[in-house]
Design a protein around this motif. Structure first.
Motif, PDB file in Angstrom:
ATOM      1  N   SER A 152      -6.074  -2.792   0.616  1.00  0.00           N
ATOM      2  CA  SER A 152      -6.438  -1.397   0.908  1.00  0.00           C
ATOM      3  C   SER A 152      -6.253  -0.457  -0.277  1.00  0.00           C
ATOM      4  O   SER A 152      -6.807   0.637  -0.292  1.00  0.00           O
TER       5      SER A 152
ATOM      6  N   ASP B  43       0.810  -1.230   0.000  1.00  0.00           N
ATOM      7  CA  ASP B  43       0.000   0.000   0.000  1.00  0.00           C
ATOM      8  C   ASP B  43       0.838   1.272   0.000  1.00  0.00           C
ATOM      9  O   ASP B  43       0.317   2.348  -0.252  1.00  0.00           O
TER      10      ASP B  43
ATOM     11  N   ARG C 279      -3.560  -9.167   2.504  1.00  0.00           N
ATOM     12  CA  ARG C 279      -3.770  -8.201   3.593  1.00  0.00           C
ATOM     13  C   ARG C 279      -2.490  -7.871   4.340  1.00  0.00           C
ATOM     14  O   ARG C 279      -2.294  -6.775   4.823  1.00  0.00           O
TER      15      ARG C 279
END
Lengths: 476, 327
Positions: free
Chosen positions: A301, A267, A399
């Motif tokens: 995300s 991310d 994740r």
């Protein structure tokens, strides 16, 4: 009014393709012993480019015998002398690079921008690099006087015809071996032009022999009694057959096989550059790259943001005439390969992954597949497990870094991987856990002759390139 | 090529929180995705390999001419020099009335009235640098007076410089408020306003991360255009730093629906260079930005090279520098 780029085709006139080509054995072009030929076509137009001799068992015998005769004198030359020939070959390749780039684009279907800016510069660089090693072998870390193996039987694929030839031939010659090389059935021409370059460079007869033909010629070469070393780049299925063939013989073998590379985007990645890296990872050479980043692993995300950017970028890819200097994505190499890509993409849809293809017009003739990505892909989907070898990207999410590593490694392959993050410590930590022969950080599909390349697990064994690449051709 | 279209995903209102305090602004700017220098430069270089020929080249040359802010920013500027430059901007090639006129003439504030008069009725805009150009080292009231003076003299556009010292020492809110104040000073009595171009002096910001932050800072503060540089320092517009500005403008448009113009300035001298920038616009921002309303070149010598190439395309012959005017 829109900014439409006018056609900017590279001239075909710079390359003179003869209607027929023979096998290159013992410094001469000759017909196949049984007179068989096959046609090679341009994948972007299906036009027949030339008729090429189809090597049979007798031709394999003749080529291996020629290489055997040449081995003694060639291996006895001082390294500096062998280096001279390799430097000469490298310089001729540079001088003829425009001609060879056009030829490669015609025979393979890849864009001229790639053959001009990637393939040919790397081919020349590879010969220059190993030319430098020829007189320094005793400093390579393989003992004071490392000896060559003898005759190398080399079988290469169609995705980077001339570059794979360079990866095979340059280290073999630098270390004092002689070579019988079989280019892929669909892309024989650049290897035959290379044969001409060997003559132009005055390379002694029999040091390099080129046998064109299909898989049978390759199998006969690999199985031949007179071959001391087998080097293969291609599919894992054929690689396994070769490993079985050479098992229990004296032959040393290196295999560079398939892959299902994971491109991991965290991310905190530089998004715009990551998008470029993803595009380069899977759409370079129409995705027909063993180390392609065919699985995109994106942190959940930023999935939406990244996919929006990626789709916007894919819509700007210019698909079409490979000889046009502004083409980004060219033709698929063969009807057979197109059928395989099409079938796997259909399986992806049937298994429930969501398919998106870039809006682009495909030419009417030739073999074409629009840049495509699948979202909603899980580890269980076929498109996440099997090597597609085409412009098809499977998008998976993760994740945590541990999950990213686990998913990246969860494949029978282990050739390449990419990591995108602005955090240096994460690059080091993740790279150490990835079971892949090459790990790129904030880039993808970058090659250099000084860097060893090869696979873990079913992606193969042995390394090509760099100092490591010498070992495969030395008796150590 | 399909145009880049986006729907606003977050309104300007959501971004307003980002400028609520120095700390909030800092968090926002440092939370922007980083820029990988190698990757950015590779992308800019790849776009530079596009081969633009024949009809595409003719289109690009005319478009580039129409996007020029023809500039003279010298201590030695005189009314005579500004008038001759204005005449050139109105009619760049006396031998061919079809040649497009330039977008604007860019001068110092004290030359605005002269340029305005010389350009009356031509449609060519007058742009004025302001805010103690090029260093930007003056007190805010001085900068605002500089701006108001130029606007009062008739400037259609104001090219301001940011306070790089404040930016580099992390006083982002100060820079933000200064841009805001200058934007207010661009307002005219009749309710209209001069368009504001914000110059970052990318060569002094030094890192690509800084340049991206400066872009967002200026766009949030109300810039109409973001501009690379003054042309007065060692490193001015480059393909990578201009690409970065374009990506910022593209992302800002996607987030807010507000379109921001982009202006590379300094060091763009040849047709070949200009065409590369237009390719970058085309493949990064899309065709919506391909007009002088949203893209400009800050340049002085570029125009003559474009005119020579234009003549070459038109006549098939390259006539040489004596066949374009030196102004």
């Amino acid at each position: 009014m829109a900014f439409e780029y006018a056609p900017a085709p590279e001239s075909r006139a710079v390359v003179d393709i003869r209607p027929t080509y023979g096998l290159f054995i013992d410094g001469e072009f000759r017909d196949a012993a049984d007179g068989k030929v096959f046609k090679t076509v341009s994948p972007s137009t299906e036009e027949v480019l030339a008729e090429v001799a189809d090597a049979g068992a007798a031709d394999v015998d003749a080529a291996v015998a020629a290489a055997r005769r040449a081995f003694g004198p060639w291996s006895a030359l001082p390294g500096a002398e062998r280096g001279k020939y390799l430097y000469r070959i490298a310089r001729i390749i540079q001088e003829r690079s425009r001609e060879l780039a056009v030829l490669e684009t015609l025979d393979n279907g890849k864009p001229i921008r790639e053959t001009r800016d990637a393939d040919l510069p790397l081919v020349a660089a590879h010969f220059f690099y190993y030319a430098g090693w020829a007189d320094k072998l005793k400093h390579a870390g393989f003992g004071p006087e490392p000896r060559p193996l003898g005759v190398a039987g080399q079988v290469i694929p169609w995705n980077f015809p001339l570059l794979m030839l360079a990866w095979k031939i340059a280290p073999a010659l630098a270390t004092g071996n002689t070579v019988v090389l079989k280019p892929a059935e669909t892309t024989p021409l650049s290897a035959l032009f290379f044969a001409d370059i060997c003559r132009q460079a005055g390379l002694p007869k029999g040091v390099v022999n080129i046998l064109t033909g299909d898989g049978r010629a390759g199998a006969a070469l690999v199985a031949h009694e007179g071959v001391d070393k087998v080097a293969f780049t291609g599919s894992t299925a054929v690689g396994k057959e070769i490993a079985r063939t050479v098992a229990g013989t004296r032959k040393k073998v290196t295999l560079e096989l398939g892959g299902k590379g994971a491109n991991i985007v965290f991310d905190d990645a530089p998004i715009d550059q990551a998008v470029e890296g993803i595009v380069n990872g899977i759409f370079f050479n129409q995705g027909q790259v063993c180390c392609a980043g065919s699985r995109l692993l994106v942190q959940e995300s930023i999935q939406d943001e990244l996919l929006d950017s990626l789709k916007r970028r894919l819509a700007t890819l210019r698909v079409g005439d490979p000889l046009d200097k502004n083409t980004d994505v060219g033709a698929i190499n063969s009807a057979e390969q197109l059928a395989r890509i099409t079938a796997l993409a259909e399986t992806g849809e049937a298994e429930g992954a969501e398919r998106w293809s870039a809006p682009c017009e495909l030419p009417d003739s030739g073999y074409w597949f629009a840049p495509t990505l699948f979202t909603g892909v899980s580890q269980a989907h076929t498109v996440a497990r099997e090597e597609i070898f085409g412009p098809v990207l499977s998008v998976l999410t993760f994740r945590t870094p541990d999950e990213a590593v686990a998913k990246a490694n969860n494949t029978p392959y282990g050739l390449s991987a990419g990591i995108w993050t602005e955090k240096g410590s994460r690059i080091l930590a993740v790279a150490n856990k990835l079971r892949a022969g090459v790990v790129w950080a904030n880039t993808f599909n970058k090659f250099d002759p000084t860097s060893p390349f090869g696979g873990y697990k079913e992606s193969g064994s042995g390394r090509e390139g760099g100092r490591h690449g010498l070992e495969a051709y030395l008796d150590v | 090529m399909p145009s880049v279209t986006s729907t606003p995903t977050a309104g300007t209102a959501a971004l307003a929180d980002a400028t609520a305090s120095d700390a909030a602004l800092r968090r926002f700017l440092h939370g922007l995705p980083g820029v990988d220098a190698v990757g950015l430069e590779a992308r800019a270089a790849m776009l530079g390999t596009r081969s633009i020929k024949t009809t595409a080249k003719a289109y690009a040359i005319d478009l580039a001419i129409s996007m020029i802010d023809l500039t003279t920013l010298e201590g030695a500027d005189t009314a005579g020099k500004v008038r001759s430059l204005s005449a050139k901007g109105r009619r760049p090639d006396p031998t061919d009335p079809e040649t497009p006129k330039v977008a604007a003439i860019c001068v110092y504030p004290d030359m605005v009235a002269t340029a305005k008069e010389a350009l009356a009725g031509s449609g060519v805009k007058v742009a004025s640098v302001a805010t103690a150009f090029p260093a930007g080292r003056a007190a805010l009231p001085v900068k605002l007076a500089d701006t108001r003076d130029a606007v009062a003299a008739g400037a259609d556009e104001i090219d301001m410089v940011i306070d790089r010292g404040a930016f580099l020492s992390g006083r982002y809110l100060q820079v933000f408020e200064e841009i805001r104040a200058v934007k207010e000073a661009c307002a005219r009595e009749d309710g209209s306003a001069a368009r504001l171009k914000v110059i970052f002096e990318t060569g002094e910001l030094s890192t690509y991360d800084n340049i991206r932050r400066a872009c967002w800072l200026a766009m949030l503060a109300g810039a109409d255009f973001i501009k690379t540089s003054t042309g007065k320092v060692g490193v001015n517009a480059t393909p990578p730093n201009t690409l970065l500005l374009m990506e910022a403008a593209r992302d800002f448009h996607a987030a807010t629906g507000t379109r921001i113009g982009v202006k590379p300035a300094g060091g763009i001298r040849t047709t070949k260079d200009a065409v590369k920038y237009l390719v970058m616009v085309n493949e990064t921002l899309g065709e919506d930005w391909l007009s002088n309303e949203w893209f400009r070149f800050g340049a002085s010598s570029l125009l003559n090279d474009l005119l020579m190439q234009r003549q070459k395309l038109r006549t098939g012959r390259y006539s040489g520098p004596d066949y374009v005017t030196v102004d």
